[in-house]
Design a protein around this motif. Structure first.
Motif, PDB file in Angstrom:
ATOM      1  N   LEU A   1       0.827  -1.209   0.000  1.00  0.00           N
ATOM      2  CA  LEU A   1       0.000   0.000   0.000  1.00  0.00           C
ATOM      3  C   LEU A   1       0.858   1.255   0.000  1.00  0.00           C
ATOM      4  O   LEU A   1       0.614   2.188  -0.780  1.00  0.00           O
ATOM      5  CB  LEU A   1      -0.920  -0.006   1.226  1.00  0.00           C
ATOM      6  CG  LEU A   1      -2.260  -0.710   1.090  1.00  0.00           C
ATOM      7  CD1 LEU A   1      -2.992  -0.699   2.423  1.00  0.00           C
ATOM      8  CD2 LEU A   1      -3.116  -0.059   0.013  1.00  0.00           C
ATOM      9  N   ILE A   2       1.862   1.296   0.862  1.00  0.00           N
ATOM     10  CA  ILE A   2       2.733   2.472   0.945  1.00  0.00           C
ATOM     11  C   ILE A   2       3.441   2.707  -0.384  1.00  0.00           C
ATOM     12  O   ILE A   2       3.431   3.817  -0.943  1.00  0.00           O
ATOM     13  CB  ILE A   2       3.754   2.307   2.082  1.00  0.00           C
ATOM     14  CG1 ILE A   2       3.070   2.372   3.445  1.00  0.00           C
ATOM     15  CG2 ILE A   2       4.829   3.399   1.999  1.00  0.00           C
ATOM     16  CD1 ILE A   2       2.502   3.712   3.793  1.00  0.00           C
ATOM     17  N   THR A   3       4.068   1.664  -0.918  1.00  0.00           N
ATOM     18  CA  THR A   3       4.851   1.829  -2.146  1.00  0.00           C
ATOM     19  C   THR A   3       3.957   2.143  -3.339  1.00  0.00           C
ATOM     20  O   THR A   3       4.331   2.951  -4.204  1.00  0.00           O
ATOM     21  CB  THR A   3       5.673   0.566  -2.427  1.00  0.00           C
ATOM     22  OG1 THR A   3       4.808  -0.589  -2.445  1.00  0.00           O
ATOM     23  CG2 THR A   3       6.734   0.376  -1.359  1.00  0.00           C
ATOM     24  N   GLN A   4       2.780   1.530  -3.403  1.00  0.00           N
ATOM     25  CA  GLN A   4       1.890   1.776  -4.537  1.00  0.00           C
ATOM     26  C   GLN A   4       1.305   3.192  -4.481  1.00  0.00           C
ATOM     27  O   GLN A   4       1.120   3.825  -5.525  1.00  0.00           O
ATOM     28  CB  GLN A   4       0.771   0.740  -4.568  1.00  0.00           C
ATOM     29  CG  GLN A   4       1.220  -0.633  -5.029  1.00  0.00           C
ATOM     30  CD  GLN A   4       1.783  -0.617  -6.436  1.00  0.00           C
ATOM     31  OE1 GLN A   4       1.149  -0.132  -7.369  1.00  0.00           O
ATOM     32  NE2 GLN A   4       2.983  -1.143  -6.597  1.00  0.00           N
ATOM     33  N   MET A   5       0.992   3.685  -3.295  1.00  0.00           N
ATOM     34  CA  MET A   5       0.494   5.055  -3.185  1.00  0.00           C
ATOM     35  C   MET A   5       1.546   6.053  -3.656  1.00  0.00           C
ATOM     36  O   MET A   5       1.248   6.998  -4.396  1.00  0.00           O
ATOM     37  CB  MET A   5       0.083   5.352  -1.747  1.00  0.00           C
ATOM     38  CG  MET A   5      -1.236   4.739  -1.347  1.00  0.00           C
ATOM     39  SD  MET A   5      -1.720   5.219   0.317  1.00  0.00           S
ATOM     40  CE  MET A   5      -3.340   4.434   0.424  1.00  0.00           C
ATOM     41  N   ILE A   6       2.788   5.835  -3.244  1.00  0.00           N
ATOM     42  CA  ILE A   6       3.866   6.712  -3.683  1.00  0.00           C
ATOM     43  C   ILE A   6       4.048   6.612  -5.199  1.00  0.00           C
ATOM     44  O   ILE A   6       4.244   7.618  -5.890  1.00  0.00           O
ATOM     45  CB  ILE A   6       5.174   6.371  -2.943  1.00  0.00           C
ATOM     46  CG1 ILE A   6       5.026   6.671  -1.447  1.00  0.00           C
ATOM     47  CG2 ILE A   6       6.348   7.150  -3.520  1.00  0.00           C
ATOM     48  CD1 ILE A   6       6.208   6.223  -0.606  1.00  0.00           C
ATOM     49  N   THR A   7       3.961   5.386  -5.727  1.00  0.00           N
ATOM     50  CA  THR A   7       4.091   5.184  -7.172  1.00  0.00           C
ATOM     51  C   THR A   7       3.000   5.919  -7.942  1.00  0.00           C
ATOM     52  O   THR A   7       3.251   6.528  -8.989  1.00  0.00           O
ATOM     53  CB  THR A   7       4.049   3.680  -7.502  1.00  0.00           C
ATOM     54  OG1 THR A   7       5.119   3.017  -6.819  1.00  0.00           O
ATOM     55  CG2 THR A   7       4.181   3.456  -9.001  1.00  0.00           C
TER      56      THR A   7
END
Length: 304
Positions: free
Chosen positions: A230-236
């Motif tokens: 979730l964290i990495t995909q939101m940043i992406t």
């Protein structure tokens, strides 16, 4: 003879001066110099960009101090809000779809089947492809006379204008899903293989079926992996650029915030305004990340 012996003894008893730094430490510092230079450049450019966000600068002429005018302008800029709405669309639609499909693929790829390694490689392969290559392939698929419309016409259906104002965001979301779901499936697969088998054995003794095992054991123990995704995909999503830039929809229908920053900086040469947009983006990502870390205590389980 005696004097020579006394001189030799005095040399032996003379305290040896210690070096202030060992040879190994000196080599370590020497090898770390490029890293220190890189960190210094990053921090200095960060400070320079923040100062520049309060100026009006077009690279050629001298920067003019305008205070918070850039931030006031972006608050009233319709394109900024349109880019934010597009980003919100991806957050609400694309990320949950990636999580669900990625988890389903991971469960299937976690089975002990013949040739399963081939399928694991197949699903992960799009992740290793260049965004440019993916956009070229999907651009052909989405063409008015492309493969998808040819297939639809062969089935007796009418053409779909995949990249018009109404369908462009959905088309990019599908392309993004195809290109990124393999990576998410791989992460979930690693999480599944780290679940202790003793939990499943104990649950079978208690009479739990597969669905109950998945709901009460697998999902709770996958929450750390889900949190990371979730964290990495939101940043992406907030940093999306390649897909939107290479496959733009009409009337800025696929505009992303990073694409708008690029346009303002390197096409409009409004460096100050682009810097202000960049720092607003950094602030949004920082706030979302902090909120996620605060909320993880309520739903992330590292043990049953």
């Amino acid at each position: 003879m005696r004097s020579n012996r006394v001189l030799a003894n005095s040399r032996l008893n003379k305290p040896v001066k210690k070096k202030w730094i060992s040879q190994d430490a000196a080599w370590a510092f020497l090898l770390l110099i490029p890293l220190f230079i890189g960190i210094l450049l990053i921090y200095s450019s960060t400070i320079f960009g923040f100062v520049m966000s309060f100026t009006n600068w077009d690279i050629v002429r001298k920067a003019e101090w305008v205070g918070i005018e850039n931030y006031r302008t972006l608050a009233e800029d319709e394109l900024v809000w349109k880019a934010m709405r597009n980003t919100l669309y991806f957050l609400i639609i694309a990320i949950p779809a990636k999580l669900i499909i990625g988890l389903a693929l991971a469960v299937l790829l976690n089975q002990k089947l013949k040739g399963v390694n081939f399928f694991r490689l197949t699903y992960f392969f799009p992740t290793a492809c260049s965004v440019v290559a993916i956009a070229l392939v999907w651009g052909y698929l989405y063409g008015v006379d492309g493969f998808l419309n040819t297939l639809l016409q062969g089935l007796g259906l009418s053409k779909v204008y995949w990249m018009d104002e109404h369908n462009a965001m959905n088309s990019i979301a599908i392309m993004s899903l195809w290109g990124g779901v393999g990576y998410i499936a791989l992460l979930f697969l690693a999480g599944l293989q780290n679940v202790p088998p003793e939990y499943y054995e104990a649950s079978r003794v208690d009479g739990a079926n597969r669905f109950q095992q998945f709901r009460m054991i697998t999902l709770p123990l996958l929450t750390p992996t889900t949190f990371f995704i979730l964290i990495t995909q939101m940043i992406t999503v907030f940093q999306m650029f390649g897909e939107n830039y290479l496959m733009p929809g009409p009337l800025n229908s696929t505009l992303s915030i990073v694409q708008y920053i690029f346009t303002e900086a390197f096409q409009g040469f409004r460096m100050g305004y682009a810097s202000a947009l960049s720092y607003i983006l950094i602030l949004i990502i920082f706030i979302i990340t902090i909120v996620q870390f605060k909320l993880q205590k309520k739903w992330v389980n590292y043990d049953l």
